[in-house]
Design an enzyme around this catalytic site. Structure first.
Site, PDB file in Angstrom:
ATOM      1  CG  ASP A  21      38.845 -11.545  36.372  1.00  0.00           C
ATOM      2  OD1 ASP A  21      37.958 -12.505  37.334  1.00  0.00           O
ATOM      3  OD2 ASP A  21      39.581 -10.930  36.855  1.00  0.00           O
ATOM      4  CD  GLU A  23      42.378  -9.079  39.623  1.00  0.00           C
ATOM      5  OE1 GLU A  23      42.559  -8.773  40.598  1.00  0.00           O
ATOM      6  OE2 GLU A  23      42.661 -10.241  39.315  1.00  0.00           O
ATOM      7  CG  HIS A 179      43.681 -13.490  43.188  1.00  0.00           C
ATOM      8  ND1 HIS A 179      42.374 -13.712  43.202  1.00  0.00           N
ATOM      9  CD2 HIS A 179      44.283 -14.436  44.161  1.00  0.00           C
ATOM     10  CE1 HIS A 179      41.595 -14.903  44.284  1.00  0.00           C
ATOM     11  NE2 HIS A 179      43.067 -14.989  44.697  1.00  0.00           N
ATOM     12  CG  ASP A 184      40.849 -15.168  38.623  1.00  0.00           C
ATOM     13  OD1 ASP A 184      41.819 -15.855  37.812  1.00  0.00           O
ATOM     14  OD2 ASP A 184      40.969 -14.240  39.010  1.00  0.00           O
TER      15      ASP A 184
END
Length: 215
Positions: A21, A23, A179, A184
């Site tokens: 994951d 960001e 998030h 996540d």
């Protein structure tokens, strides 16, 4: 009689699944910065159950000339220039991550890694772009094959939202922690393992020898 699949290499035709994951500072893979990445490798126990193995997590320094979208920062609550993040460059993070993945992949006698994510096209597109910027040669991932937990959970339980799919599968999910790449990734790994193990629990894996579904 059943085939015995108690090695990870035998479960996904020698693909080594790795949950990821990220960001970012926007939705454009070419100009928006990669800000955070979390990676979880997987393993199989002697009874054939998939479980989490190693966890790697990095905060990333925005690459030179990258664009930072304020809306994205408000969403993921990341301050890219906070020194407490202890951020590293894309090159440092990806080089270390890929080394670990390649070691784990080889120890499991797999030939190629496969990226697992919730809507993986987004994550992989940013990672591929970072690989180009850093001129990294040892990308362990298959170039186009990925495992999508949104698709898998949609098939299994009729839900494609990560938080909702986790809850349906009996997994805890804290929306206040969502998030974050690390949180996540952990939840995505939990969901993936739960879905794959459910298929085994239902008796659909290992596949019965010489038995086919004709419907």
């Amino acid at each position: 009689m059943h085939f015995q699949y108690n090695n990870l290499q035998e479960r996904f035709r020698k693909f080594f699944p790795v949950v990821i994951d990220i960001e970012t500072a926007g939705f454009n893979k070419k100009i928006n910065a990669l800000l955070e990445i979390a990676v979880i490798t997987l393993k199989m126990d002697k009874n054939g159950w998939i479980k989490k193995s190693k966890t790697i997590h990095y905060h990333i320094t925005p690459f030179s000339g990258s664009l930072i979208e304020i809306k994205s920062l408000l969403f993921n609550k990341i301050d890219p220039f906070n020194p407490l993040r202890q951020a590293v460059s894309e090159h440092e993070a990806l080089t270390f991550i890929f080394d670990i993945i390649n070691q784990e992949m080889q120890s499991n006698k797999c030939k190629k890694s496969i990226l697992v994510a919730h809507n993986p096209q987004f994550d992989y597109s940013f990672i591929k772009e970072a690989i180009k910027r850093c001129n990294i040669k040892n990308n362990p991932f298959h170039q186009f094959v990925t495992f999508d937990t949104a698709t898998l959970s949609g098939f299994a339980v009729g839900e494609t939202v990560l938080s909702k799919a986790c809850k349906i599968m009996g997994l805890c999910f804290d929306n206040k922690k969502a998030h974050s790449a690390l949180y996540d990734a952990i939840q995505t790994a939990n969901l993936f393992c739960k879905l794959i193990n459910l298929w085994k629990k239902l008796g659909k894996w290992p596949i019965k020898k010489n038995k086919f579904i004709n419907k």
